[in-house]
Design a protein around this motif. Structure first.
Motif, PDB file in Angstrom:
ATOM      1  N   ARG A  27       0.644  -1.110   0.084  1.00  0.00           N
ATOM      2  CA  ARG A  27       0.094  -0.107  -0.176  1.00  0.00           C
ATOM      3  C   ARG A  27       1.075   1.493  -0.101  1.00  0.00           C
ATOM      4  O   ARG A  27       0.471   1.705  -0.244  1.00  0.00           O
ATOM      5  CB  ARG A  27      -0.909   0.399   1.033  1.00  0.00           C
ATOM      6  N   VAL A  28       2.416   0.986   0.497  1.00  0.00           N
ATOM      7  CA  VAL A  28       3.231   2.948   0.167  1.00  0.00           C
ATOM      8  C   VAL A  28       3.205   2.782  -1.174  1.00  0.00           C
ATOM      9  O   VAL A  28       4.430   1.792  -1.922  1.00  0.00           O
ATOM     10  CB  VAL A  28       3.951   2.192   1.130  1.00  0.00           C
ATOM     11  N   ALA A  29       3.043   3.918  -1.406  1.00  0.00           N
ATOM     12  CA  ALA A  29       3.970   4.321  -2.775  1.00  0.00           C
ATOM     13  C   ALA A  29       5.234   4.857  -2.225  1.00  0.00           C
ATOM     14  O   ALA A  29       5.850   4.808  -1.599  1.00  0.00           O
ATOM     15  CB  ALA A  29       3.029   5.382  -3.612  1.00  0.00           C
ATOM     16  N   ILE A  30       6.067   4.221  -3.561  1.00  0.00           N
ATOM     17  CA  ILE A  30       7.150   4.521  -3.724  1.00  0.00           C
ATOM     18  C   ILE A  30       7.911   6.184  -3.631  1.00  0.00           C
ATOM     19  O   ILE A  30       8.504   6.448  -3.215  1.00  0.00           O
ATOM     20  CB  ILE A  30       8.434   4.089  -5.056  1.00  0.00           C
ATOM     21  N   ASP A  31       6.742   6.753  -4.295  1.00  0.00           N
ATOM     22  CA  ASP A  31       7.106   8.411  -3.848  1.00  0.00           C
ATOM     23  C   ASP A  31       5.765   9.277  -3.842  1.00  0.00           C
ATOM     24  O   ASP A  31       4.839   8.430  -3.478  1.00  0.00           O
ATOM     25  CB  ASP A  31       7.171   9.030  -5.401  1.00  0.00           C
ATOM     26  N   PHE A  32       6.079  10.147  -3.673  1.00  0.00           N
ATOM     27  CA  PHE A  32       4.787  11.486  -3.164  1.00  0.00           C
ATOM     28  C   PHE A  32       3.982  11.796  -4.230  1.00  0.00           C
ATOM     29  O   PHE A  32       4.031  13.438  -3.895  1.00  0.00           O
ATOM     30  CB  PHE A  32       5.136  12.133  -2.125  1.00  0.00           C
ATOM     31  N   ASN A  33       4.470  12.141  -5.643  1.00  0.00           N
ATOM     32  CA  ASN A  33       3.895  12.499  -6.305  1.00  0.00           C
ATOM     33  C   ASN A  33       2.586  12.452  -6.025  1.00  0.00           C
ATOM     34  O   ASN A  33       1.744  14.105  -6.158  1.00  0.00           O
ATOM     35  CB  ASN A  33       4.466  11.940  -7.743  1.00  0.00           C
ATOM     36  N   SER A  34       1.693  11.834  -5.470  1.00  0.00           N
ATOM     37  CA  SER A  34       0.123  12.290  -5.425  1.00  0.00           C
ATOM     38  C   SER A  34      -0.456  13.770  -4.365  1.00  0.00           C
ATOM     39  O   SER A  34      -0.829  14.037  -4.920  1.00  0.00           O
ATOM     40  CB  SER A  34      -0.500  10.702  -5.300  1.00  0.00           C
ATOM     41  N   ARG A  40      -0.217  21.576  -4.154  1.00  0.00           N
ATOM     42  CA  ARG A  40       0.800  22.027  -4.729  1.00  0.00           C
ATOM     43  C   ARG A  40      -0.387  23.807  -5.212  1.00  0.00           C
ATOM     44  O   ARG A  40       0.276  25.130  -4.827  1.00  0.00           O
ATOM     45  CB  ARG A  40       0.699  21.281  -5.895  1.00  0.00           C
ATOM     46  N   PRO A  41      -1.166  23.686  -5.658  1.00  0.00           N
ATOM     47  CA  PRO A  41      -1.965  24.668  -4.934  1.00  0.00           C
ATOM     48  C   PRO A  41      -1.946  25.305  -3.906  1.00  0.00           C
ATOM     49  O   PRO A  41      -1.723  26.387  -3.744  1.00  0.00           O
ATOM     50  CB  PRO A  41      -4.060  24.410  -5.666  1.00  0.00           C
ATOM     51  N   THR A  42      -2.747  24.511  -2.935  1.00  0.00           N
ATOM     52  CA  THR A  42      -2.187  25.292  -2.011  1.00  0.00           C
ATOM     53  C   THR A  42      -0.886  26.338  -1.265  1.00  0.00           C
ATOM     54  O   THR A  42      -0.631  27.199  -0.463  1.00  0.00           O
ATOM     55  CB  THR A  42      -2.413  24.740  -0.527  1.00  0.00           C
ATOM     56  N   ALA A  43       0.014  25.894  -1.747  1.00  0.00           N
ATOM     57  CA  ALA A  43       1.532  25.822  -1.372  1.00  0.00           C
ATOM     58  C   ALA A  43       1.573  27.347  -2.722  1.00  0.00           C
ATOM     59  O   ALA A  43       2.660  28.394  -1.985  1.00  0.00           O
ATOM     60  CB  ALA A  43       2.857  24.860  -2.288  1.00  0.00           C
TER      61      ALA A  43
END
Length: 110
Positions: A27-34, A40-43
Motif C-alpha cells: 500500500r505504500v507508494a514509492i514516491d509522493f507525487n500524488s 501544489r495549489p495551496t503551496a
C-alpha cells in the motif's frame, strides 16, 4: 568531503527503514507525487501570500489554509468542515477529544 558513492550509501542507510516499509507493504507508494499534486495549489497560494505585506497576515493565512487543504485532500467539503469544527469548539468540545475534529473523522450529523 565524502565521495558521491559514500553520499549515496549514507542516504540509503538513513532511509533504510522507509525502504523496508515500502518493500513489505504494497500500500505504500514509492514516491509522493500524488500528495505533491494535491498540495501544489495551496503551496502556490501560500507562497503568494508571503507578499501580503505583514507577517501576521501570513500566519493567519496558514491557520486557515491548512485545514481547508486537509479537508479537500480527505474529500470533505471545506465550508461544512470548518462550520462543524467551529460549532463544536464553541460548544466546548473537550480538548482531550480534539482528534474527533480532524477532517478524516466523520462528523455527527446536525
Amino acid at each position: 568531503m565524502k565521495s558521491r558513492l559514500g553520499q549515496k550509501l549514507a542516504f540509503i542507510h538513513h532511509h533504510w527503514d522507509g525502504l523496508q516499509t515500502f518493500l513489505h507493504d504494497g500500500r505504500v507508494a514509492i514516491d509522493f507525487n500524488s500528495v505533491e499534486n494535491l498540495i501544489r495549489p495551496t503551496a502556490l497560494t501560500r507562497k503568494n501570500a508571503l507578499f501580503a505585506g505583514h507577517d501576521e497576515g501570513n500566519r493567519s493565512w496558514a491557520r486557515i489554509a491548512s485545514p481547508i487543504a486537509t479537508a479537500k485532500i480527505n474529500d470533505v467539503e471545506p465550508f461544512a468542515y470548518l462550520k462543524g469544527t467551529l460549532q463544536a469548539v464553541a460548544a466546548a468540545h473537550p480538548q482531550a477529544k480534539i482528534d474527533d475534529l480532524l477532517p478524516w473523522t466523520p462528523m455527527p450529523s446536525s
